[in-house]
Design a protein around this motif. Sequence first.
Motif, PDB file in Angstrom:
ATOM      1  N   PHE A 130      75.721  74.687  75.567  1.00  0.00           N
ATOM      2  CA  PHE A 130      74.917  75.289  76.805  1.00  0.00           C
ATOM      3  C   PHE A 130      75.852  75.283  77.910  1.00  0.00           C
ATOM      4  O   PHE A 130      75.654  76.312  78.760  1.00  0.00           O
ATOM      5  N   ARG A 178      68.383  84.153  74.864  1.00  0.00           N
ATOM      6  CA  ARG A 178      68.292  82.711  74.284  1.00  0.00           C
ATOM      7  C   ARG A 178      67.905  81.822  75.269  1.00  0.00           C
ATOM      8  O   ARG A 178      67.069  81.088  75.358  1.00  0.00           O
ATOM      9  N   TRP A 179      68.450  82.235  76.591  1.00  0.00           N
ATOM     10  CA  TRP A 179      68.304  81.157  77.581  1.00  0.00           C
ATOM     11  C   TRP A 179      67.163  81.669  78.299  1.00  0.00           C
ATOM     12  O   TRP A 179      66.166  80.505  78.876  1.00  0.00           O
ATOM     13  N   HIS A 238      64.474  79.830  76.179  1.00  0.00           N
ATOM     14  CA  HIS A 238      64.476  78.387  76.624  1.00  0.00           C
ATOM     15  C   HIS A 238      63.619  77.996  77.695  1.00  0.00           C
ATOM     16  O   HIS A 238      63.050  77.074  77.842  1.00  0.00           O
ATOM     17  N   GLY A 252      65.306  77.337  68.270  1.00  0.00           N
ATOM     18  CA  GLY A 252      66.520  76.276  68.638  1.00  0.00           C
ATOM     19  C   GLY A 252      67.106  75.578  67.431  1.00  0.00           C
ATOM     20  O   GLY A 252      67.860  74.979  67.288  1.00  0.00           O
ATOM     21  N   ASN A 254      61.959  75.093  68.616  1.00  0.00           N
ATOM     22  CA  ASN A 254      62.765  75.248  69.776  1.00  0.00           C
ATOM     23  C   ASN A 254      63.300  73.970  70.337  1.00  0.00           C
ATOM     24  O   ASN A 254      63.894  74.255  71.707  1.00  0.00           O
ATOM     25  N   ASN A 262      66.199  72.507  69.962  1.00  0.00           N
ATOM     26  CA  ASN A 262      67.858  72.478  70.331  1.00  0.00           C
ATOM     27  C   ASN A 262      68.071  73.987  70.741  1.00  0.00           C
ATOM     28  O   ASN A 262      67.114  74.727  71.244  1.00  0.00           O
ATOM     29  N   PHE A 263      69.238  74.193  70.510  1.00  0.00           N
ATOM     30  CA  PHE A 263      69.886  75.363  71.274  1.00  0.00           C
ATOM     31  C   PHE A 263      70.983  76.060  69.932  1.00  0.00           C
ATOM     32  O   PHE A 263      72.146  76.144  70.457  1.00  0.00           O
TER      33      PHE A 263
END
Length: 239
Positions: free
Chosen positions: A8, A51-52, A55, A213, A232, A234-235
């Motif tokens: 992150f 992806r960000w 999220h 995620g 989702n 996690n990352f």
Amino acid sequence: MRLFKSGFAALFCLLLLLTLFALLQPWWTLPSAWNPRTPLSLDDAITPVTRWKMHQLQSAPQHCLALLNSAEPDALQHMPLEDYTPVAGCPLSNVVRVQRTGVRFSAPFTLTCPVAVSWLMFERQRLQPLAEQHFGESISRIQHFGTFACRNIYHRKNARRSQHASAAAFDVAGFTTQSGVRVSVLKDWNNQSAANKSAFLHDVHDAACDYFGTVLGPDYNAPHANHFHLDNSNFGYCR
């Protein structure tokens, strides 16, 4: 947890550098998939910035619903739901009822909007191209084990709540192509007599890791021997 934090932090630094460069170089226009200031599109390629943005949908329900509503009618049939509590202790918020997408499902299901967005992007960008690559035709139907279950992980009494307790996880068990070829996670993950099916499942699992995620499959543990778990939470936890 340490891996998640470092990933992150690296993404945050990348976003900062891209934004600063765009501000200092007005002649240069960032592509949408790389521009943190551009709203997410279902057609955006997957990048660290995409992806960000995906999220961020978890805290932007109206934007998430607008994104789902931007899908063509033949790509998604859904109904937004009001927040409600179907089972005591497991309230649901920011969820939609999915009837079908570009494929038919074994049953309609309720899923959080951000995970539905991840599925739509994954289906059109990677799942269907992989089906064409391995079988020469698209997927027409998905067999699944559902999304909502008011329980702790692995039904353990003192464990944390499962992502299924908030309808934020999707368990995919199998695929059927247009001509009726059936591919089962349980039967075909290591099916040496049907190498194309096994290769397809492994490629689908790996591709899903770019869109969700957390992705868990048969190599993770015995409880996941018969399905892919997608959420989702996690990352980039891909097992």
